[in-house]
Design a protein around this motif. Structure first.
Motif, PDB file in Angstrom:
ATOM      1  N   UNK A  92      59.001  40.620  38.055  1.00  0.00           N
ATOM      2  CA  UNK A  92      58.233  41.714  37.436  1.00  0.00           C
ATOM      3  C   UNK A  92      57.686  41.359  36.061  1.00  0.00           C
ATOM      4  N   UNK A  93      58.004  40.197  35.536  1.00  0.00           N
ATOM      5  CA  UNK A  93      57.572  39.871  34.178  1.00  0.00           C
ATOM      6  C   UNK A  93      56.063  39.677  34.120  1.00  0.00           C
ATOM      7  N   UNK A  94      55.440  40.254  33.086  1.00  0.00           N
ATOM      8  CA  UNK A  94      54.004  40.100  32.898  1.00  0.00           C
ATOM      9  C   UNK A  94      53.195  40.890  33.919  1.00  0.00           C
ATOM     10  N   UNK A  95      51.873  40.744  33.839  1.00  0.00           N
ATOM     11  CA  UNK A  95      50.984  41.570  34.655  1.00  0.00           C
ATOM     12  C   UNK A  95      51.081  41.261  36.144  1.00  0.00           C
ATOM     13  N   UNK A  96      51.588  40.083  36.509  1.00  0.00           N
ATOM     14  CA  UNK A  96      51.700  39.763  37.931  1.00  0.00           C
ATOM     15  C   UNK A  96      52.694  40.675  38.643  1.00  0.00           C
ATOM     16  N   UNK A  97      53.562  41.349  37.899  1.00  0.00           N
ATOM     17  CA  UNK A  97      54.497  42.289  38.498  1.00  0.00           C
ATOM     18  C   UNK A  97      54.102  43.731  38.329  1.00  0.00           C
ATOM     19  N   UNK A  98      52.888  43.988  37.818  1.00  0.00           N
ATOM     20  CA  UNK A  98      52.452  45.356  37.559  1.00  0.00           C
ATOM     21  C   UNK A  98      51.835  45.996  38.804  1.00  0.00           C
ATOM     22  N   UNK A  99      52.167  47.246  39.019  1.00  0.00           N
ATOM     23  CA  UNK A  99      51.597  47.995  40.146  1.00  0.00           C
ATOM     24  C   UNK A  99      50.078  48.030  40.074  1.00  0.00           C
ATOM     25  N   UNK A 100      49.520  48.111  38.874  1.00  0.00           N
ATOM     26  CA  UNK A 100      48.058  48.176  38.735  1.00  0.00           C
ATOM     27  C   UNK A 100      47.399  46.950  39.358  1.00  0.00           C
ATOM     28  N   UNK A 101      47.871  45.764  38.995  1.00  0.00           N
ATOM     29  CA  UNK A 101      47.275  44.527  39.489  1.00  0.00           C
ATOM     30  C   UNK A 101      47.541  44.363  40.983  1.00  0.00           C
ATOM     31  N   UNK A 102      48.746  44.690  41.416  1.00  0.00           N
ATOM     32  CA  UNK A 102      49.108  44.512  42.823  1.00  0.00           C
ATOM     33  C   UNK A 102      48.363  45.482  43.723  1.00  0.00           C
ATOM     34  N   UNK A 103      48.007  46.658  43.207  1.00  0.00           N
ATOM     35  CA  UNK A 103      47.251  47.634  44.005  1.00  0.00           C
ATOM     36  C   UNK A 103      45.776  47.257  44.073  1.00  0.00           C
ATOM     37  N   UNK A 104      45.195  46.892  42.945  1.00  0.00           N
ATOM     38  CA  UNK A 104      43.755  46.602  42.966  1.00  0.00           C
ATOM     39  C   UNK A 104      43.438  45.276  43.640  1.00  0.00           C
ATOM     40  N   UNK A 105      44.460  44.438  43.878  1.00  0.00           N
ATOM     41  CA  UNK A 105      44.229  43.203  44.622  1.00  0.00           C
ATOM     42  C   UNK A 105      44.677  43.332  46.078  1.00  0.00           C
ATOM     43  N   UNK A 106      44.838  44.560  46.536  1.00  0.00           N
ATOM     44  CA  UNK A 106      45.177  44.830  47.934  1.00  0.00           C
ATOM     45  C   UNK A 106      44.036  45.588  48.587  1.00  0.00           C
ATOM     46  N   UNK A 107      44.106  45.679  49.912  1.00  0.00           N
ATOM     47  CA  UNK A 107      43.181  46.523  50.654  1.00  0.00           C
ATOM     48  C   UNK A 107      43.827  47.887  50.873  1.00  0.00           C
ATOM     49  N   UNK A 108      43.091  48.813  51.431  1.00  0.00           N
ATOM     50  CA  UNK A 108      43.614  50.170  51.567  1.00  0.00           C
ATOM     51  C   UNK A 108      44.839  50.276  52.446  1.00  0.00           C
ATOM     52  N   UNK A 109      44.948  49.395  53.450  1.00  0.00           N
ATOM     53  CA  UNK A 109      46.036  49.522  54.412  1.00  0.00           C
ATOM     54  C   UNK A 109      47.045  48.381  54.334  1.00  0.00           C
ATOM     55  N   UNK A 110      46.755  47.353  53.549  1.00  0.00           N
ATOM     56  CA  UNK A 110      47.655  46.205  53.470  1.00  0.00           C
ATOM     57  C   UNK A 110      47.338  45.387  52.232  1.00  0.00           C
ATOM     58  N   UNK A 111      48.168  44.352  52.033  1.00  0.00           N
ATOM     59  CA  UNK A 111      47.902  43.418  50.944  1.00  0.00           C
ATOM     60  C   UNK A 111      46.743  42.492  51.330  1.00  0.00           C
ATOM     61  N   UNK A 112      46.312  41.669  50.383  1.00  0.00           N
ATOM     62  CA  UNK A 112      45.239  40.700  50.651  1.00  0.00           C
ATOM     63  C   UNK A 112      45.565  39.397  49.942  1.00  0.00           C
TER      64      UNK A 112
END
Length: 819
Positions: free
Chosen positions: A618-638
């Protein structure tokens, strides 16, 4: 959000370096830091002795026949590296990150690779010192954010520029790139129309007719929770700041959300709506429960019932002119409709039964003014009317002169000429004839904020500078660059005064102003504007994860996740921390919504609080929900989107766009056999056309695959166990986001260089060219001596040749990009 220890932290961190650099074309290579590359050149073996490296590892692909990647260096010569900087800067990037030679091909030794890179850099850096090329941005105009901030600072008036001006195009991820800020008749008409609305609001128009503004609540906001900024003891609803243009009576009309059948939602239990103005409760209205659902025979007249309940919410009151904070919320009822007993998931708007669940506010409409009594005393009027006009015409003209010349000096970011003041007074006279002194001032303000002197940032070459030659910009032009970089707004009075006296480039003066400006609350622009675009946080507003797949994702979580990333970046500025903390911070900011996503217990409420990060992933932005959500698709990760985001924003090597005719539909591999996303992507990249680029991106995405589409940790992708072990493009084995972060932390110059490039682009309002890269390297090398502290990078940028100079492009300097 800010800590007022910033000035002391920056001064302590910079130490003696605050007075070490006052760059000019003559002394750019005379500082201790500037001589380091020259020493390196003397210690490195001659490049011609290393040139066999390109034949051993590069020319097999990058030749005149294969022309892989659109590049051939078959006939390149070490004698002409300084003339082919664009090619070799790209080579430096690829070699430094280990992306070339490709994995599986013969590789040079680490020592051979680093020596070759250092030799290329030394030659290109020396060329930059001998022949500085600071570039020349297309004539920059104010974009929407800059316009909004400038109106705030010029007229003490908060506006929402998005309701007045069309959106700006972006380039290289930023919407202040001058080449993308095109000029069209429609846009100019928008600026003229906006000037009328802004000037009338600032001065106050006693003759204005009643109008209305609607504030809407996002449809996916869960309204069983406290909304950040709303009164304690309330849930749901909305809090906003509204500018009341005149003293007078205004009508506030809240409305409940409706179902598709136009029925009011969440009225099964008794509830109370509360309106608060400037933290003072002014109106409550009871609704719901037996009285509304039984006595009113809910169902047969549900439309009329909803209208009747909205009628109870309406409230009229006298408001003084100016900005006021309005909150419309529901009182919390323990164990009632906003309790936990009925809840099945976080997003309450998914409940299908119109009666069930908590009530949902849809909008608040404000109408007025009615029975206006005057313009009142507002911060805008206090900023504008700095003198009393008197009764005589000459006295009024003198006062108008003082008001308009003072505003124009700040708006134009320089002292104004007699002709410019005369022009403004001509507009004053026109308005004065129509409606008196204040109308004249309003008309003069319209001229100021719609004219080219305000909307464009012109930089003019001194007499005697030949076309195509670099020159030092003036102190006033430097002040303008500095203010729009750090504040996305105009210089304040102190900065203009120093620049007007040509003291900004005095030893220590520029550094002193940077420290002062970073400590100003307006520097939060670097977070809300620069960092939000760098990390693409703005895109999150348009991302709506599939509600059936992610029923716990709501707007509350969306806004909290954005705030987490912004607060981390702001803490780096406030505490003058290392820029590496963007990816390596051992702390973050969470509230209850985020804590549930991260599996952290003991966090209750909407308030964001700082906590230590115990999970290495979770350290740094790579563990942030914001980054993980905007780099996913609506129904799954990418895997692709996450890999592309990592390469573009952290490594600085964006992958090429896919071919136009490539088939990206993974469903074609679905034969009913349970497969992970990794399996599907491996089938997709079996196509040689896709394999090379996809491998670089997919391996990064695979390492992050234990985070789902909204950032929750998982071990299974559906029925398939996730296997996150992969080999990066440089041969490093990784198996988690922590391993990916450690790879980047082991190469701090890569991330620090990318951060500097992004910040420098934003500062210069233009994309970087290959000729800028030597200056980026200088900034990074100097910052490395100070643990890559944020202030070191900022100071390096504002002291750099590209920031303090530009090339004389002759008549093209005054030409804006047109459409």
């Amino acid at each position: 959000m800010r800590k007022r220890t910033l000035s002391a932290l920056i001064i302590a961190g910079l130490g003696l370096s605050l007075s070490a650099c006052n760059n000019s074309a003559e002394d750019a290579g005379t500082t201790e830091a500037g001589t380091a590359p020259q020493l390196a050149v003397q210690e490195l073996p001659p490049l011609e002795d290393q040139w066999n490296m390109i034949y051993d590892y590069c020319v097999d692909c990058h030749n005149e026949t294969d022309y892989t990647g659109g590049l051939s260096i078959e006939y390149a010569s070490p004698d002409f590296v300084h003339e082919e900087g664009e090619v070799w800067e790209k080579a430096i990037k690829k070699l430094s990150t280990g992306q070339m030679p490709p994995l599986g091909e013969a590789q040079p030794s680490p020592e051979q690779r680093q020596t070759f890179i250092a030799s290329l850099e030394a030659i290109l850096d020396q060329e930059a010192r001998d022949n500085p090329n600071p570039g020349a941005p297309v004539l920059p105009r104010l974009n929407r954010t800059e316009y909004q901030n400038t109106i705030r600072d010029l007229l003490a008036l908060e506006i929402d520029a998005s309701t007045m001006l069309i959106s700006d195009d972006s380039a290289e991820g930023f919407d202040n790139m001058s080449s993308a800020l095109q000029i069209s008749p429609t846009l100019l008409e928008g600026y003229v129309a906006a000037s009328g609305r802004v000037a009338a609001l600032a001065v106050g128009n006693p003759d204005m007719q009643p109008d209305f503004v609607t504030y809407r609540v996002s449809q996916d906001t869960s309204q069983n929770k406290h909304i950040l900024g709303s009164p304690i003891g309330t849930v749901g609803g909305v809090t906003f700041e509204h500018y009341f243009p005149l003293d007078g009576t205004y009508e506030l009309s809240p409305a409940l959300a409706r179902t598709i059948q136009d029925e009011a939602r969440g009225i099964e239990f008794p509830s109370t709506l509360e309106i608060t103005i400037d933290k003072v409760p002014v109106h409550t209205a009871d609704f719901g429960g037996y009285q509304d659902t039984e006595e009113s025979e809910f169902g047969s007249n549900s439309f009329q019932l909803a209208e009747e309940i909205d009628g109870r919410f309406q409230f009229s009151t006298f408001m003084s002119a100016g900005a006021h904070t309005i909150s419309v919320n529901f009182l919390r009822v323990p164990g009632g409709p906003n309790g936990e007993i009925w809840k099945q998931h976080e997003r309450t708007s998914l409940d299908l039964d119109p009666l069930k669940g908590p009530p949902h506010l849809q909008k608040v409409e404000i109408r007025g003014p009615f029975e206006a009594t005057g313009t009142g005393i507002t911060t805008a009027r206090e900023k504008i009317f700095i003198c009393e006009p008197g009764a005589l015409e000459d006295e009024q003209l003198a006062c108008a002169n003082e008001i308009l010349s003072t505003l124009a000096r700040q708006a134009y970011r320089r002292p104004v000429t007699e002709n410019e003041v005369s022009d403004l007074l001509g507009f004053y006279e026109i308005g004065n004839e129509i409606g008196g002194f204040e109308k004249g001032i309003e008309t003069g303000i319209r001229r100021i904020i719609s004219g080219p002197e305000f909307l464009f940032r012109v930089e003019t070459a001194p007499a005697g500078v030949a076309e195509g030659q670099p020159f030092q910009i003036s102190d006033l032009e430097l002040a303008s660059r500095l203010a729009f970089f750090l504040w996305s707004s105009i210089p304040d009075e102190e900065l203009i005064n120093i620049a007007a006296e040509s003291r900004l480039t005095d030893p220590g003066a520029l550094e002193e102003q940077v420290v002062r400006m970073l400590a100003d609350p307006k520097a939060e622009n670097l977070t809300t504007n620069f960092a939000s675009q760098w990390f693409t946080l703005r895109n999150l507003q348009a991302i709506v994860p599939d509600p059936l797949t992610f029923p716990d994702y709501d707007d509350n979580l969306r806004q909290s996740s954005i705030l987490e990333t912004q607060m981390l970046f702001q803490s780096i500025i406030d505490e003058d921390r290392s820029i590496l903390d963007v990816i390596n911070a051992d702390y973050t900011f969470v509230n209850e919504s985020l804590a549930k996503v991260y599996g952290i217990s003991g966090i209750i409420g909407s308030r964001m609080r700082r906590i230590e990060v115990e999970d290495e992933n979770r350290r740094g932005v790579l563990g942030h929900s914001s980054i993980l959500t905007l780099t996913s698709l609506g129904i799954r990760t990418s895997l692709v989107t996450r890999g592309k985001w990592f390469l573009t924003n952290l490594v600085g090597t964006p992958p090429p766009e896919p071919p136009a005719d490539v088939n990206t539909d993974l469903e074609r591999f679905n034969d009913g056999t349970p497969r992970s996303l990794r399996d599907l992507m491996e089938l997709h990249r079996s196509d040689p056309v896709c394999s090379s680029c996809h491998y670089m991106m997919d391996t990064i995405g695979i390492a992050m695959e234990n985070f789902d589409g909204i950032g929750r940790y998982r071990t299974f992708d559906g029925e398939v166990l996730i296997d996150p072990v992969e080999t990066l493009f440089d041969g490093t084995e990784i198996d988690s986001p922590a391993a990916l972060r450690e790879w980047l932390m082991g190469r701090p110059n890569i991330f620090a260089g990318t951060a500097t490039e992004k910040m420098m682009q934003f500062a210069l309002a233009r994309p970087l060219e290959w000729s800028d890269m030597p200056h980026v390297r200088t900034i990074v090398r100097d910052a490395a001596q100070n643990d890559y502290k944020f202030s070191s990078i900022i100071m390096g940028i504002v002291q750099s040749v590209p920031f303090q100079m530009r090339v004389n492009e002759g008549s093209s300097e005054a030409v804006a990009s047109t459409n």
